[in-house]
Write an enzyme that holds these catalytic residues in place. Structure first.
Site, short mmCIF file in Angstrom:
data_model
loop_
_atom_site.label_atom_id
_atom_site.label_comp_id
_atom_site.label_asym_id
_atom_site.label_seq_id
_atom_site.Cartn_x
_atom_site.Cartn_y
_atom_site.Cartn_z
N ARG A 40 -1.00 2.34 -5.06
CA ARG A 40 0.16 2.70 -4.21
C ARG A 40 0.10 4.30 -5.35
NH1 ARG A 40 5.76 -0.10 -5.89
NH2 ARG A 40 4.55 -0.64 -7.29
N LYS A 57 9.08 -3.88 -0.43
CA LYS A 57 10.84 -3.85 -0.74
C LYS A 57 10.76 -2.59 -0.26
CE LYS A 57 11.07 -5.52 -4.80
NZ LYS A 57 9.47 -5.85 -4.67
N ARG A 77 4.38 -7.93 -15.03
CA ARG A 77 5.36 -7.90 -13.86
C ARG A 77 5.50 -9.00 -13.10
NH1 ARG A 77 3.64 -2.46 -10.99
NH2 ARG A 77 5.36 -2.64 -9.68
N ARG A 134 17.13 -10.00 -9.30
CA ARG A 134 15.86 -10.26 -9.98
C ARG A 134 16.21 -11.40 -11.01
NH1 ARG A 134 13.09 -5.07 -9.15
NH2 ARG A 134 10.97 -5.55 -10.23
N ARG A 166 2.60 4.89 -10.35
CA ARG A 166 3.78 4.48 -11.29
C ARG A 166 3.39 3.90 -12.66
NH1 ARG A 166 7.60 0.69 -7.65
NH2 ARG A 166 7.33 -0.34 -9.25
P1 AP5 Z 1 6.23 -1.19 -1.94
O1 AP5 Z 1 6.61 -0.59 -1.22
O2 AP5 Z 1 6.56 -0.02 -3.16
O3 AP5 Z 1 5.99 -2.53 -2.40
P2 AP5 Z 1 8.06 -3.15 -3.56
O4 AP5 Z 1 7.95 -3.94 -2.98
O5 AP5 Z 1 9.18 -1.69 -3.57
O6 AP5 Z 1 6.65 -3.15 -4.87
P3 AP5 Z 1 7.55 -2.24 -6.05
O7 AP5 Z 1 6.83 -2.47 -6.99
O8 AP5 Z 1 8.64 -1.44 -6.09
O9 AP5 Z 1 8.85 -3.81 -6.86
P4 AP5 Z 1 9.20 -4.31 -7.56
O10 AP5 Z 1 9.85 -4.89 -7.86
O11 AP5 Z 1 7.65 -4.66 -8.71
O12 AP5 Z 1 9.72 -3.06 -9.09
P5 AP5 Z 1 10.51 -2.15 -9.07
O13 AP5 Z 1 10.64 -0.68 -8.88
O14 AP5 Z 1 11.76 -2.91 -8.08
O15 AP5 Z 1 4.90 -1.34 -1.77
C1 AP5 Z 1 4.01 -1.32 -2.26
C2 AP5 Z 1 2.31 -0.13 -2.04
O16 AP5 Z 1 1.57 -0.88 -1.02
C3 AP5 Z 1 2.61 1.26 -1.55
O17 AP5 Z 1 1.42 1.56 -1.63
C4 AP5 Z 1 2.92 0.79 0.40
O18 AP5 Z 1 2.71 1.82 0.85
C5 AP5 Z 1 1.83 -0.65 0.04
N1 AP5 Z 1 2.30 -1.13 1.39
C6 AP5 Z 1 3.62 -1.96 1.66
N2 AP5 Z 1 3.92 -2.51 2.84
C7 AP5 Z 1 2.29 -2.29 3.06
C8 AP5 Z 1 1.90 -3.15 4.59
N3 AP5 Z 1 2.30 -4.03 5.42
N4 AP5 Z 1 -0.05 -3.06 4.14
C9 AP5 Z 1 -0.01 -1.99 4.06
N5 AP5 Z 1 0.46 -1.63 3.03
C10 AP5 Z 1 1.84 -1.91 2.45
O19 AP5 Z 1 11.42 -2.12 -10.35
C11 AP5 Z 1 10.52 -2.00 -11.46
C12 AP5 Z 1 11.22 -2.57 -12.80
O20 AP5 Z 1 12.34 -2.01 -13.19
C13 AP5 Z 1 10.81 -3.35 -13.11
O21 AP5 Z 1 9.53 -3.94 -13.95
C14 AP5 Z 1 11.50 -4.03 -14.80
O22 AP5 Z 1 11.80 -2.94 -15.27
C15 AP5 Z 1 12.83 -2.71 -13.81
N6 AP5 Z 1 13.56 -2.98 -12.69
C16 AP5 Z 1 14.25 -3.31 -11.94
N7 AP5 Z 1 15.21 -3.93 -11.25
C17 AP5 Z 1 15.86 -4.79 -12.50
C18 AP5 Z 1 16.56 -5.88 -11.70
N8 AP5 Z 1 17.35 -6.41 -10.81
N9 AP5 Z 1 16.63 -6.66 -12.96
C19 AP5 Z 1 15.97 -5.92 -14.31
N10 AP5 Z 1 15.00 -5.34 -14.10
C20 AP5 Z 1 14.93 -4.11 -13.63
MG MG Z 2 9.85 -0.45 -4.64
#
Ligand code: AP5
Ligand code: MG
Ligand code: ZN
Length: 215
Positions: free
Chosen positions: A126, A13, A170, A87, A159
């Site tokens: 990552r 994402k 997660r 979410r 991270r």
């Molecule tokens: P990346 O692009 O970083 O993936 P992502 O989908 O953004 O993954 P996240 O871990 O950020 O999602 P998440 O939903 O768990 O975390 P968030 O920060 O939203 O890619 C991942 C890796 O893969 C990277 O190394 C990248 O280089 C690699 N990659 C990407 N595409 C690739 C490809 N095509 N081929 C090969 N490699 C690739 O949330 C974190 C925390 O915040 C949650 O756990 C929760 O506690 C809180 N939170 C956030 N939003 C909410 C909400 N709405 N409600 C409640 N709590 C929330």
């Molecule tokens: Mg992300």
């Protein structure tokens, strides 16, 4: 074009949002990034959110919905992509109400699907620049000098919630709360499922093709 981009942890994402910002000139609203910035800056929001992020659990809706409202109210007509919000179904319902109040509309909801074994590898590998947030991957996209950001020379770190035991929590939170959003948005219309496997560019091309936009 206003977008929702959702999918499991590690689906890409953030990576795809970065491309959308660059090529479509829209603003990314990543609740995860906003929480991490608040934690780094030791704000009141950060203090409240920290225990949930550290544990890999969802931050309560009462905190998260208010945060998103604050950002959406300040957009001044700028187009946006929501990354990681909503979410769960309650957040989706709250968003719907808020958009109505603000006379805003979502044009497409994109769901990035990636199989579990790839997610684990993407999350565990990552690395993120502490300074500018540029995202790397130890195998797929390593920085030129190990541990040093290509963009700003900042320190590139793992991270805290990318540790194995937190990843597990997660993924459970995703299955329980976020995956059901697929049916919610399928029913709402303008829902597009994208195969999130393959190279970053291949995924981006699939996304823009499905949205029928040229970048
Ligand atoms: P990346 O692009 O970083 O993936 P992502 O989908 O953004 O993954 P996240 O871990 O950020 O999602 P998440 O939903 O768990 O975390 P968030 O920060 O939203 O890619 C991942 C890796 O893969 C990277 O190394 C990248 O280089 C690699 N990659 C990407 N595409 C690739 C490809 N095509 N081929 C090969 N490699 C690739 O949330 C974190 C925390 O915040 C949650 O756990 C929760 O506690 C809180 N939170 C956030 N939003 C909410 C909400 N709405 N409600 C409640 N709590 C929330
Ligand atoms: Mg992300
Ligand atoms: Zn950097």
């Amino acid at each position: 074009m206003n977008l929702i981009l959702f999918g499991p942890p590690g689906a890409g994402k953030g990576t795809q949002s970065a491309l959308l910002i660059e090529r479509l000139n829209i603003q990314q609203i990543s609740t995860g990034d906003l929480f991490r910035a608040a934690i780094k800056n030791k704000t009141e929001l950060g203090t409240k959110a920290k225990e949930f992020l550290d544990a890999g659990k969802l931050v309560p809706d009462s905190i998260t919905n208010g945060l998103v409202e604050e950002i959406l109210r300040k957009l001044n007509g700028k187009r946006f992509v929501l990354d990681g919000f909503p979410r769960n179904v309650d957040q989706a319902a709250a968003l719907e109400k808020l958009l109505e109040t603000l006379h805003l509309k979502i044009d497409k909801t994109l769901f990035l699907e990636v199989p579990m074994e790839l997610l684990l590898n993407r999350l565990a590998g990552r690395r993120v620049c502490k300074n500018c947030g540029t995202t790397y991957h130890v195998q797929a996209k390593p920085p030129h000098n190990a541990g040093v950001c290509d963009v700003c020379d900042g320190e590139v770190l793992q991270r805290p919630d990318d540790k194995e035991e937190v990843i597990r929590t997660r993924l459970e939170a995703y299955d329980k709360s976020t995956r059901p959003l697929k049916d919610y948005y399928k029913a709402a219309g303008q829902f597009i499922e994208i195969d999130g496997t393959g190279s970053t560019d291949a995924v981006f091309e699939r996304m823009t093709k499905a949205m029928q936009v040229k970048c």
